[in-house]
Scaffold this active site. Structure first.
Site, short mmCIF file in Angstrom:
data_model
loop_
_atom_site.label_atom_id
_atom_site.label_comp_id
_atom_site.label_asym_id
_atom_site.label_seq_id
_atom_site.Cartn_x
_atom_site.Cartn_y
_atom_site.Cartn_z
N LYS A 1 0.68 -1.29 -0.14
CA LYS A 1 0.12 -0.04 -0.04
C LYS A 1 0.71 1.03 0.02
O LYS A 1 1.58 1.50 0.79
CB LYS A 1 -0.83 0.08 1.23
CG LYS A 1 -1.89 1.37 0.92
CD LYS A 1 -2.72 1.43 2.30
CE LYS A 1 -1.90 2.56 3.04
NZ LYS A 1 -1.64 3.83 2.45
N GLY B 1 7.26 4.55 8.33
CA GLY B 1 6.36 5.49 8.43
C GLY B 1 6.60 6.10 9.69
O GLY B 1 7.83 5.90 10.23
N GLU C 1 10.48 0.77 10.20
CA GLU C 1 11.43 1.71 9.88
C GLU C 1 10.62 3.19 10.23
O GLU C 1 9.73 3.50 9.42
CB GLU C 1 11.77 1.88 8.22
CG GLU C 1 12.42 0.31 7.77
CD GLU C 1 13.86 0.57 8.14
OE1 GLU C 1 14.40 1.51 8.79
OE2 GLU C 1 14.64 -0.61 7.78
N CYS D 1 13.63 10.38 6.73
CA CYS D 1 13.85 10.08 8.09
C CYS D 1 15.04 10.32 8.81
O CYS D 1 15.17 10.51 9.84
CB CYS D 1 13.21 8.76 7.98
SG CYS D 1 14.26 7.71 6.89
N GLU E 1 10.63 15.21 15.71
CA GLU E 1 10.83 15.17 14.29
C GLU E 1 9.71 16.19 13.41
O GLU E 1 8.58 16.14 13.76
CB GLU E 1 10.39 13.76 13.68
CG GLU E 1 10.89 13.63 12.02
CD GLU E 1 10.38 12.15 11.63
OE1 GLU E 1 9.32 11.62 11.92
OE2 GLU E 1 11.62 11.53 10.97
#
Ligand code: NAD
Length: 478
Positions: A184, A236, A258, A292, A389
């Site tokens: 997806k 994600g 991850e 990331c 983040e």
């Protein structure tokens, strides 16, 4: 300083032929969803609607998992590795042949500069398929026993920041190891995954080996929670990763996550300043900071702080923000209105908490989602912009006096995905690298990727590795 004027140099869109609407790719064919729901995907640079995309519901996910299971049992897992390798090589070569089209499509749907999609994303996508094609018939030499077995059907969910590259990181190792997949893509960037589905058709990949279901979080949840999935691979946010870990904990599914990061990019006083400044810029402004492993916390040794900051500010005034399809563009659009709102909110918090905000003079386009390259100085460890983040073009600058202090500050984060060290001393690089709690440590460079090199996190950045020999383990019964 001389300021160069650039004439516009836009890449032509004509190489991409968009369909008005896209179905789901299940069992080798595009088709409608069971309940007929759809959503629009837009260009974040202009807000233009690019296409309508089917939203897969639980019944569609179930059809996709069933197709993947059948393909796993009847063709793919029984096929010799050397035969699977041929398909992966074929896919890699088609990606190279269609590279320009894929780069334009990625920049249109994601907002990233064409320079990056053309020179970084798409070449790495092809490299991942070539690399894993090479492993498909050599798995018994990978160090996981004499006859490592695939796991079965992999359910894979990916984010929007490197849409096709994250797909490659997921699909290439899964197929090389003999698994079939249902993937997806993210809801704001489904188009290159759908182009990849066409590539699977072009490569004559047996039906059901790769299935692409489009949709948002609910579709992702239906996929990872489906009882027919043997392996979950997720890239994600840490928040969603936590939900997935909880949902999969009572099952026998193998899971790799991850997740987010807040990397320290550490500049020592003996580092070559110009080179370090390029690395800082690449670390946080590459892909608008939607990375990331972005170097979002700059740690500079106090003795060189003013020199580094002066050079960095000078360099930032030369960055060109604008049309992602223009070959001169350095900083493209923010991927979505929601992401822009998050970047704005955290930047306002940074100011409210007392840090000083600076951006180079920069005209933002009126339409679309844009944020200027931004620096925060006077940041302390306690500030939210030093801890959370931001996932945008925003750099928080902190200082240190000794290597021990740099290490302490760098490791003082719930994340642990990457770090950078800039110094001429090899011994200091090794000292830092062995103590930094980060999955990847770059020395005198930043944001360099290679399919042969494992990538992944410590702590809240997730678990498992992707890429290299280590990445195969996630798709094998070892
Ligand atoms: P996100 O977690 O919101 O979404 C990621 C994907 O998960 C999307 O496809 C989304 O539709 C899906 N999803 C949402 N809710 C779900 C649920 N409950 N169950 C299953 N799937 C669900 O993240 P994002 O905003 O798209 O991406 C940004 C994040 O991804 C950042 O935190 C970034 O650090 C991280 N990221 C990590 C890596 C890595 O390799 N560690 C790489 C790229 C991005």
């Amino acid at each position: 300083m001389t300021k160069f004027e650039y004439a516009p140099a836009p890449e032509s869109r004509s190489i991409v032929s968009l369909r008005e609407s896209y179905g789901l790719f299940i069992n080798g064919e595009f088709g409608p969803g069971v309940d007929g729901r759809a959503f629009k995907t837009i260009s974040p640079a202009t807000e233009e609607v690019l296409a309508e995309v089917t939203e897969a519901g639980p019944a569609d996910v179930d059809r996709a998992v069933t197709a993947a299971r059948k393909a796993y049992e009847q063709t793919w897992s029984a096929m010799p590795g050397r035969e699977r390798a041929k398909y992966l090589f074929r896919i890699a070569r088609i990606i190279q042949e269609r590279a320009r089209e894929l780069a334009v499509l990625e920049s249109l749907d994601n907002g990233k500069p064409i320079r990056e999609s053309r020179d970084v994303d798409i070449p790495l996508v092809a490299a991942h398929f070539f690399y894993h094609a090479g492993w498909a018939d050599k798995l018994e030499y990978a160090g996981y026993g004499p006859a490592p077995r695939p796991l079965g059907v992999a359910g894979q969910v990916i984010p929007w920041n490197f849409p096709l590259l994250m797909l490659a990181w997921k699909i290439a190792p899964a197929l090389a190891c003999g698994n079939t997949v249902v993937l997806k893509p993210a809801e704001t960037t489904p188009l290159t995954a759908l182009a990849f589905a066409e590539i699977c058709q072009q490569a004559d990949l047996p039906p059901g080996v790769v299935n692409i279901v489009t949709g948002a979080g609910e579709t992702g949840r239906a996929l990872v929670e489906h009882p027919g999935i043997d392996k979950v691979a997720f890239t994600g946010s840490t928040e969603v990763g936590r939900q997935i870990a909880r949902a999969c904990a009572p099952t026998r599914k193998k899971v790799t996550l991850e997740l987010g990061g807040k990397a320290a990019n550490i500049v020592f006083e003996d580092a070559p300043v110009d080179q370090a400044v390029e690395g800082i810029v690449n670390g946080i402004f590459f892909n608008q900071g939607h990375v990331c492993c972005a170097g979002s916390r700059l740690l500079v040794q106090e003795s060189v702080y003013s020199d580094v900051l002066a050079s960095l500010r000078r360099r930032l005034t030369t960055l060109r923000l604008g049309d992602p399809l223009d070959k001169n563009t350095d900083v493209g659009a923010i991927n979505s209105a929601a992401q822009l709102a998050k970047i704005r909110e955290l930047s306002e918090v940074g100011e409210a908490e007392g840090a000083q905000r600076w951006s180079p003079p920069c005209e933002l386009p009126v339409k679309g989602f844009w944020f200027p390259p931004t620096l925060f100085t006077g940041v302390s460890q306690a500030h939210r912009i030093a801890r959370e983040e931001i996932f945008g073009p925003v750099l928080s600058v902190l200082t240190f006096r000794t290597p021990a202090e740099a290490l302490e500050k760098a490791n003082n984060t719930p994340y642990g995905l990457s770090a950078g060290v800039w110094t001429e001393k090899g011994s200091l690089i090794l000292w830092m690298a062995s103590r930094l709690r980060a999955g990847v440590v770059w020395a005198n460079t930043f944001n360099k990727f290679d399919p042969t090199s494992p990538f992944g996190g410590y702590k809240e950045s997730g678990y498992g590795r992707e890429g290299g020999r280590h990445g195969l383990e996630a798709y094998l019964d070892v």
